[in-house]
Design a protein around this motif. Sequence first.
Motif, PDB file in Angstrom:
ATOM      1  N   LYS A 168       0.840  -1.205   0.000  1.00 27.05           N
ATOM      2  CA  LYS A 168       0.000   0.000   0.000  1.00 27.05           C
ATOM      3  C   LYS A 168       0.873   1.252   0.000  1.00 27.05           C
ATOM      4  N   GLU A 169       1.932   1.202   0.807  1.00 24.31           N
ATOM      5  CA  GLU A 169       2.859   2.346   0.872  1.00 24.31           C
ATOM      6  C   GLU A 169       3.527   2.605  -0.474  1.00 24.31           C
ATOM      7  N   HIS A 170       3.532   1.582  -1.329  1.00 28.23           N
ATOM      8  CA  HIS A 170       4.160   1.729  -2.636  1.00 28.23           C
ATOM      9  C   HIS A 170       3.130   1.745  -3.767  1.00 28.23           C
ATOM     10  N   GLY A 171       1.900   2.106  -3.414  1.00 34.59           N
ATOM     11  CA  GLY A 171       0.869   2.341  -4.434  1.00 34.59           C
ATOM     12  C   GLY A 171       0.250   1.093  -5.032  1.00 34.59           C
ATOM     13  N   MET A 172       0.274  -0.016  -4.288  1.00 31.34           N
ATOM     14  CA  MET A 172      -0.301  -1.254  -4.827  1.00 31.34           C
ATOM     15  C   MET A 172      -1.247  -1.916  -3.823  1.00 31.34           C
ATOM     16  N   GLY A 226       5.207  -5.714 -15.978  1.00 40.14           N
ATOM     17  CA  GLY A 226       4.505  -5.655 -14.690  1.00 40.14           C
ATOM     18  C   GLY A 226       5.458  -5.925 -13.531  1.00 40.14           C
ATOM     19  N   TYR A 227       6.287  -6.980 -13.656  1.00 39.11           N
ATOM     20  CA  TYR A 227       7.211  -7.341 -12.590  1.00 39.11           C
ATOM     21  C   TYR A 227       8.247  -6.221 -12.363  1.00 39.11           C
ATOM     22  N   ARG A 228       8.686  -5.601 -13.483  1.00 36.84           N
ATOM     23  CA  ARG A 228       9.657  -4.498 -13.360  1.00 36.84           C
ATOM     24  C   ARG A 228       9.044  -3.312 -12.634  1.00 36.84           C
ATOM     25  N   LYS A 229       7.767  -3.037 -12.915  1.00 39.16           N
ATOM     26  CA  LYS A 229       7.076  -1.931 -12.224  1.00 39.16           C
ATOM     27  C   LYS A 229       7.024  -2.198 -10.725  1.00 39.16           C
ATOM     28  N   ILE A 230       6.710  -3.459 -10.363  1.00 36.08           N
ATOM     29  CA  ILE A 230       6.654  -3.816  -8.932  1.00 36.08           C
ATOM     30  C   ILE A 230       8.011  -3.590  -8.291  1.00 36.08           C
ATOM     31  N   LEU A 231       9.058  -4.130  -8.923  1.00 38.16           N
ATOM     32  CA  LEU A 231      10.408  -4.028  -8.346  1.00 38.16           C
ATOM     33  C   LEU A 231      10.849  -2.574  -8.197  1.00 38.16           C
ATOM     34  N   LYS A 232      10.556  -1.776  -9.231  1.00 38.30           N
ATOM     35  CA  LYS A 232      10.964  -0.364  -9.201  1.00 38.30           C
ATOM     36  C   LYS A 232      10.305   0.344  -8.014  1.00 38.30           C
ATOM     37  N   ARG A 233       9.033   0.025  -7.784  1.00 38.38           N
ATOM     38  CA  ARG A 233       8.326   0.711  -6.692  1.00 38.38           C
ATOM     39  C   ARG A 233       8.809   0.286  -5.320  1.00 38.38           C
ATOM     40  N   ILE A 234       9.198  -0.979  -5.158  1.00 42.12           N
ATOM     41  CA  ILE A 234       9.534  -1.450  -3.801  1.00 42.12           C
ATOM     42  C   ILE A 234      11.024  -1.334  -3.469  1.00 42.12           C
ATOM     43  N   SER A 235      11.851  -1.036  -4.486  1.00 49.97           N
ATOM     44  CA  SER A 235      13.295  -1.008  -4.146  1.00 49.97           C
ATOM     45  C   SER A 235      13.856   0.407  -4.118  1.00 49.97           C
TER      46      SER A 235
END
Length: 235
Positions: A168-172, A226-235
């Motif tokens: 949630k903190e990372h917009g998901m 999609g996976y790259r978007k997730i990683l970019k947001r959480i790292s």
Amino acid sequence: MPKKLKKLYEGKAKIVYETEEPDKLILHFKDTATAFDGVKKAELKGKGALNNTISSLIFEILHEHGIKTHFIEKLSDNEMLVWRAERFLVETVVRNFAAGSVVKRLGFKEGEKFKKPLVEFFYKNDELHDPLVCEPHIELMNLAPIEAIPVMRETALKVNEILSKFFKEHGMVLVDFKLEFGKLPDGSVGIVDEISPDSMRLWDANTGEKLDKDRFRFDLGDLLEGYRKILKRIS
Ligand code: TMP
Ligand code: ASP
């Protein structure tokens, strides 16, 4: 650097190797994507590294919160060092919103929010298409030690709290996820396998865009994007 020795087991998405230390294994994350119990399959260059990186990050977060897992360290792009575990034949799924099999099975509307998180157990068996099981089935079929059932349920709910807040903190939005458990070398029950976008549903909190493996299952768009978007947001 631990060395890969004998190949122990090859699954759909990972290969497991023994190391010089009997209690430690190396997981090699493959570039293979599968869905519907292996019926749909593709090679996607870079998928293994993305799942290994995301999974390692998630395991580190869980360790910070005192959750037991098999994770020791990320060794390279595609490799993770883990404790050897006796894997249970149960998949534990937590759902915050209706999606996937619960929509088909029980008629919920996709995206419907549950009053409280729903925990379900599935028998890990591709030939039978991972059927839903209840506690008596787990006991009868010896899928996991009976005393591990409440541990799996409570740990899964705790992981849900930690990860729902984190994403949630990372917009998901963490819609649902699957965990596997096993007995670790110290005798305790811990999380094994991976925790990655292969094993969870993650939606963009603003647009509702699906960022997880449903992109591949239902041809919704480039999986790795999609996976790259997730990683970019959480790292
Ligand atoms: P389901 O809606 O298909 O039951 O899936 C629930 C969650 O579990 C979803 O996040 C995807 C994940 N999952 C796996 O990780 N492995 C599987 O084999 C299946 C069927 C689901
Ligand atoms: N994990 C299963 C497979 O890879 C099922 C799925 O994710 O749809 O075939």
